[in-house]
Enzyme design. Structure first.
Site: not given
Length: 248
Positions: A84, A136, A149, A151, A153
């Protein structure tokens, strides 16, 4: 041995809510995160017990030490790993320095890679396990100024699918959740003075077809479902929990 779950980024937000959710369902929780004080606050809410594994996930020797402490115990059997931990930066293309991309890479992707790599042989030895990666909605549908971010995820979603194919023969299930906008500390609006925070949330609510942003508890329930035997025939899936924003 008592069943257990390992959760990264467990000191707040989705990670903390997930820890509490698993604790309610009888899992001992290994809480991984950098802030020991906040981990302690979460630990007291985990009904079946918890252990604080304070660690900077980008510090590979420290991470490996913590992994060794968890996998060598004979008291608990880890059945679930929840990757996470994450950071979120908004930046233009020109502002996306090598340093920023490297930081996103290390925290948002490589921490999950290293933990997954470490727990695959453990799960093989113990007859299986479940891994849940927290991606995400931006990994499915990126927006402007979120290139690094988004890329990372998206890579996490792809990694989930590949790992699930490899793990299936060993009863290792690998799934992914893709949260939309959730009211957690990863977003800057969360730290605003309450009236301003509510104003910010009010501007974001209409972006979702369901008319509101999400809560950490809603994501935690989905993570628990994918980690538990309730989803025993599910692997390689990416569950978008986003109020419909991905399809908007």
């Amino acid at each position: 041995m008592k069943k257990a779950v390992v959760i990264t980024g467990a000191s707040s937000g989705i990670g903390a809510a997930t820890a509490i959710q698993f604790g309610r369902n009888g899992y001992f929780v290994y809480l991984m995160g950098r802030n020991k004080d906040r981990l302690a606050e979460v630990a007291v809410q985990c009904r079946a017990g918890a252990s604080l594994m304070s660690c900077d996930l980008t510090d590979v020797p420290a991470l490996n030490k913590r992994i060794g402490e968890i996998t060598s115990t004979t008291i608990h059997k880890v059945e679930v790993l929840v990757n996470n931990a994450g950071i979120f930066d908004v930046h233009s293309t020109e502002e996306g320095s090598d340093e920023l991309w490297q930081k996103e890479f290390e925290v948002n992707l490589m921490s999950a890679v290293r933990l997954t790599r470490a727990f695959f042989p453990y799960f093989k030895q113990h007859g299986g396990g479940s891994i849940i990666n927290v991606s995400s909605s931006l990994g499915l549908k990126p927006t402007a100024a979120t290139s690094a971010y988004s890329a990372m995820k998206a890579a996490m979603i792809n990694m989930t699918q590949s790992n699930s194919l490899e793990g299936g023969a060993f009863n290792i299930r690998v799934n992914c959740v893709a949260p939309g906008i959730v009211d957690t500390p990863i977003h800057s609006f969360h730290a605003l003075e309450e009236s301003k925070r509510q104003e910010a949330i009010a501007t974001m609510n209409p972006m979702q077809p369901l008319g509101r942003i999400g809560t950490a508890e809603e994501i935690a329930k989905a993570i628990y479902f994918l980690g538990s035997p309730e989803s025993s025939w599910t692997t390689g899936a990416t569950l978008a929990i986003d109020g419909g924003i991905t399809n908007a």
